[in-house]
Design a protein around this motif. Structure first.
Motif, short mmCIF file in Angstrom:
data_model
loop_
_atom_site.label_atom_id
_atom_site.label_comp_id
_atom_site.label_asym_id
_atom_site.label_seq_id
_atom_site.Cartn_x
_atom_site.Cartn_y
_atom_site.Cartn_z
N SER A 251 0.81 -1.22 0.00
CA SER A 251 0.00 0.00 0.00
C SER A 251 0.84 1.27 0.00
CB SER A 251 -0.90 0.03 1.24
OG SER A 251 -1.70 -1.12 1.27
N GLU A 352 -2.97 4.87 1.40
CA GLU A 352 -3.35 4.37 0.08
C GLU A 352 -3.80 5.51 -0.86
OE1 GLU A 352 -5.88 1.54 1.75
OE2 GLU A 352 -4.40 -0.07 1.67
N ARG A 433 -3.61 0.60 -4.54
CA ARG A 433 -2.45 -0.17 -4.02
C ARG A 433 -2.03 -1.19 -5.08
NH1 ARG A 433 -6.15 -2.93 0.67
NH2 ARG A 433 -7.24 -4.44 -0.64
#
Lengths: 631, 343
Positions: A251, A352, A433
């Protein structure tokens, strides 16, 4: 004991020891230098005979020196398991060069067996079956020779191969039966077969974009086969072949690569884990030992059955063993036919959506290529643009600025595509991500299973759209057309054989036995009539064959072609034989000595009516010639 | 043993413990028993360890190893029992009381097998021990047979035991047989002396008509020394002298089997020994070409024509199994051997 040098079992006991060495040499833990040492000594011994030997004391000294050497190795940092195999092989060397006393023969057999047992823990290769079978053969023959040493006459000579073959075949049949019949208790201890962990890239919590494999690696990562019988193989292939197998979820973008980023909530569990309700395909996944603990799971995972070790499941969809296993594992899964996410995943967090490390040129490129409109539409436009670029594993990547070189070259590998798309999504305000895992795989037609190799490793992007994580894959499809196999058919057969070994030997369990018994029962029920018919027909055919053969032989003997020849010969010497008149009632032919004639008649009767093998024309002529010979 | 654990320099207490287990015999089936040898015990102990490791770890390769080793044991058991069931019986020679007879006999095997089998059978108070060494299709019997007591024995049971083919177990089986063991008495020199001290009616210058086997008491001057020089069987041949006319006359010996109540049994044995000596002299010759004097033996009430091979064998059995009788011997002619009046 010194008086028994040159026993007839010399080569056989040496072969037992060599089988043990060969089995241990199959282990990847063993250094070739160490196993070649006793092998070379054994070959020299075979060449030079028992004269090539050290005394017991000298051989014992070699063993002790080896022990000290191995202790030193351990102190210098060599792994314990490798040092252990080193010691075993030095011991084998000492036994090979020891004088061939009866005790030495015993040492050879014991050490050979011990090496075989050690190899059972240190390797799990299919080739292990070969030294095992050879060991059964040589051990039987060597012991059968040696055991008579205490009796008058000494050790027995080695029996003929055809004499021992039925016994060894019986041993193999019994061994297979026992292997299937014995109960299994899975405790997962250190004694389970180990293999060195395979090195994989991209499956860690931290990935650098410039650090990737430049060549397609054909090492097998997983084999997936249908375990239940609800689905047809063709259906299984269609449903399983195009799946993404999820591994690490990354992430946090660092500028040069990705990190896992923050520890999410996780739970730790062993045994059975249900992720979603519903029925699906029951598949068995044979996972090779890897240097990472990730369990690669497919879309639509419903159920994990009887996990052998504790696993940790986090809220990004990553599932890892608490400790990376050092052996092959069979994981049983239920997979839904549709490709839906099954693990509950949390909503995006701040990292993220983090754009602080996004390179400035990339931001400009996103604005230029994305155009205007809704974020998801702009992102789709960017993905389409990326898919039009070229897939290239060997492109030069600037480790300091990997994305810049990617944008300039417009070619690269999947991590670059996934990273670019993920950062583009963030630029457009969509959390995203990167996920590393495997995609597609290779269908093995011969064995009917899916094979995931290291070259099927893949990166893709997950974007938070419409309240859920959605997968987007920007890698050009040309990636999957790359050719990597020289002999695909042979490779398929080879992989099928390996899976058969894993399936029916390494991973054989009580459930498999029950399945086998059930299959056998079904087969027996289906073939009952045929079996009954066969049971009646075979003895009948056998009886007919025997009686027919006997009649035929009698026919050949009584009315064969020998009588006319013999009658002609008798006629030339003044003797006339009536049909069916036995030879013993005839007078002695002219010019033949009575003793010789009596002996000939006896031999004739033995071949015609007794146990001697029947004569042919040539043999009869030879006997008749001998009757006429002088002296 | 080739792989005797004693070779491994095990401690004495462990070896004595092994020996205690070695003495155990486990019943397998009627007539069959199973024991372990020292290496067998070590092997079983090791195998138990392998199975324990396999069951505990679930390592299927250890299962394979354990199954292979256990199968070796089971196959060895089956082959051992096969060998014991198929072993043909030896043809025992006629024995002589108090004399050791070395048996070295080869015969074909009905089935191909290898191994050594020990065979024991009870003969009277004694026990005969033989060993059969099988290899391929040949079987060789070895044994030193010695029985102290004369008699016609019938061995009804043979105890066969073998550690073949791997030397791990001692498999024993009892086989019912009907084997006759003929133990002849010790021959007692029996010379019918004439006035000059020579064998009656036999000496006629330097001419001898045939040879017979040496028995204790024979004069050294009658031994055929030149023939004995090249002899490998370690038996001496003794010359028999006789007139041509004597050879044609039928010799006859009547043995009175009555034993006076006052006489010891040894006297009766002496009598039977003399009869055996006489039969040896007049009986079947090994050399088929030798001139044979017709002879008849009357043992109690039974007649035997020694020129006939079958009757000769019957005579030997009768001598071996002779018991004191109440009736006088049959017939009137011939030389009489009797204990009546000897006291």
């Amino acid at each position: 004991m010194a008086g028994v040098t040159g026993l007839r079992a010399e080569r056989l006991t040496l072969a037992v020891l060599l089988c043990g060495i060969a089995s241990l040499a199959l282990s990847d833990f063993v250094s070739p230098l160490y196993w070649s040492l006793p092998v070379c000594a054994a070959l020299l011994r075979l060449w030079r005979g028992p004269s090539f030997a050290l005394s017991e004391m000298q051989a014992s000294l070699v063993g002790w020196l080896g022990f000290i050497w191995v202790v030193a190795e351990v102190l210098l940092g060599r792994a314990l398991v490798i040092a252990f195999t080193d010691f075993l092989l030095i011991l084998a060397f000492a036994v090979v060069v020891e004088a061939a006393t009866a005790r030495n023969h015993l040492h050879r057999m014991l050490v050979g067996l011990f090496l075989l047992l050690a190899a059972a823990v240190l390797t799990d290769t299919m080739f292990y079956a070969l030294p095992l079978l050879a060991m059964a053969w040589f051990l039987w023959r060597a012991a059968a020779c040696l055991y008579g040493l205490g009796w008058p006459g000494g050790d027995l000579p080695a029996a003929e191969i055809r004499q021992d073959l039925p016994a060894v075949l019986l041993v193999i049949a019994l061994a297979v039966t026992l292997f299937v019949a014995m109960p299994r208790f899975e405790f997962h201890t250190l004694l389970s077969a180990m293999q060195p962990r395979m090195e994989t890239s991209g499956f860690s919590d931290s990935v650098r974009l410039g650090d990737f494999a430049r060549e397609l690696d054909t090492s097998v990562v997983m084999r997936i086969e249908l375990a239940g019988s609800t689905y047809e193989p063709a259906q299984f292939r269609r449903l399983v072949a195009g799946r993404y197998w999820r591994g690490a979820t990354l992430s946090q973008f660092t500028g040069k690569g990705w990190q896992k980023g923050g520890s999410g909530r996780f739970r730790q569990q062993a045994g059975d884990i249900r992720f979603a309700a519903g029925d699906g395909m029951h598949v068995a996944v044979y996972r090779e030992a890897s240097d990472h603990g990730y369990i690669l799971w497919p879309d639509g995972l419903l159920y994990l059955d009887d996990l052998p070790q504790s696993v940790r499941i986090d809220d990004t969809g990553a599932m890892t063993f608490v400790r990376a296993p050092q052996r092959r594992l069979r994981l049983l899964m239920d997979i839904a036919p549709h490709h839906a996410h099954s693990l509950p995943m949390r909503a995006p967090r701040r990292l993220e959506s983090d754009r602080s490390r996004t390179p400035v040129p990339l931001k400009a490129w996103v604005q230029r290529v994305g155009g205007t409109g809704v974020a998801s539409v702009r992102l789709a436009r960017i993905a389409t643009e990326l898919k039009g670029w070229q897939y290239d594993l060997n492109v030069a990547v600037d480790a300091a600025h990997p994305l810049l070189s990617f944008l300039q070259n417009r070619r690269g590998h999947c991590e670059l595509y996934a990273t670019t798309l993920a950062l583009a999504a963030r630029e457009l305000g969509l959390p995203s991500r990167v996920v590393n895992g495997y995609y597609r795989g290779e269908w093995n037609q011969a064995g009917g299973f899916l094979l995931l190799r290291q070259l099927h490793a893949h990166s893709w992007t997950e974007v938070w759209l419409e309240g859920q994580w959605q997968r987007m894959d920007a890698t050009p499809s040309a990636r999957w057309q790359l050719s990597y196999m020289r002999f695909p058919t042979l490779d398929q057969l080879w992989e099928t054989a390996k899976l058969t070994w894993y399936r029916y030997v390494l991973a054989f369990s009580d459930v498999d036995r029950a399945g086998l018994v059930d299959q056998l029962w079904q087969w027996l029920k289906g073939a009952a009539l045929w079996l009954l018919g066969g049971a009646l027909a075979v003895p009948l055919i056998w009886i007919c064959y025997r009686s027919g053969l006997k009649r035929f032989q009698n026919l050949l003997r009584q009315h064969g072609r020998l009588w006319p020849l013999l009658d002609r010969w008798l006629k030339q010497r003044g003797v006339y034989r009536l049909p069916h008149q036995p030879l013993r009632t005839l007078p002695v032919p002219d010019g033949i000595k009575p003793e010789r004639w009596t002996q000939f008649v006896r031999q004739w009767e033995m071949q015609a009516f007794g146990t001697a093998s029947p004569w042919h024309r040539r043999e009869l002529k030879r006997h008749l010639g001998a009757l006429l010979r002088r002296g | 043993m080739a792989y005797d654990p004693a070779d491994l320099k095990l401690p004495a207490w462990l070896l004595s413990l092994l020996d205690r287990v070695v003495r155990l015999r486990l019943p397998l089936a009627p007539g069959w028993r199973l024991g372990f040898t020292r290496p067998g015990i070590i092997f079983v102990a090791g195998l138990s360890g392998v199975w324990a490791a396999a069951l505990y770890s679930g390592n299927n390769l250890l299962y394979l190893c354990g199954a292979m080793l256990l199968s070796l044991m089971l196959a060895a058991l089956l082959q051992g029992s096969y060998l014991l069931r198929r072993l043909p019986m030896p043809v025992l020679p006629m024995l002589q009381a108090g004399e050791t007879r070395v048996l070295y006999q080869t015969m074909p095997l009905p089935a191909v097998c290898s191994g050594v089998v020990a065979v024991a059978c009870a003969v009277g108070d004694a026990s005969l021990q033989l060993s059969a060494r099988c290899h391929g299709r040949e079987l060789r019997w070895d044994g030193r047979l010695r029985v102290e007591q004369r008699g016609l024995f019938s061995a009804r049971e043979l105890l066969l035991s073998t550690t073949a083919p791997l030397g791990l177990f001692l498999l024993c089986c009892t086989r019912s047989v009907a084997m006759e063991v003929v133990v002849l008495p010790v021959p007692v020199l029996f010379l019918r002396m004439d006035s000059s001290g020579n064998e009656a009616g036999s000496f006629s210058g330097d001419e001898w008509h045939d040879l017979r086997a040496y028995v204790a008491g024979d004069s050294p001057s009658r031994i055929h020394w030149r023939k004995a020089q090249g002899e490998t069987t370690h038996t001496w041949a003794v010359k028999r002298f006789g007139a041509a006319g004597d050879l044609q006359a039928k010799a006859c010996l009547r043995v009175d089997l009555r034993r006076p109540s006052g006489l010891p049994y040894s006297a009766f044995e002496q009598l039977i020994g003399q009869a055996w000596y006489w039969v040896k002299q007049h009986g079947e010759h090994e050399d088929a070409g030798a001139i044979r004097q017709p002879a008849e033996l009357i043992l109690g009430a039974r007649h035997f024509d020694l020129a006939d091979a079958v009757e000769y064998q019957s005579a030997l059995r009768a001598i071996a199994g002779a018991e004191p009788a109440l009736q006088p011997p049959a017939g009137r002619d011939g030389l009489l051997l009797s204990l009546i009046g000897a006291d």
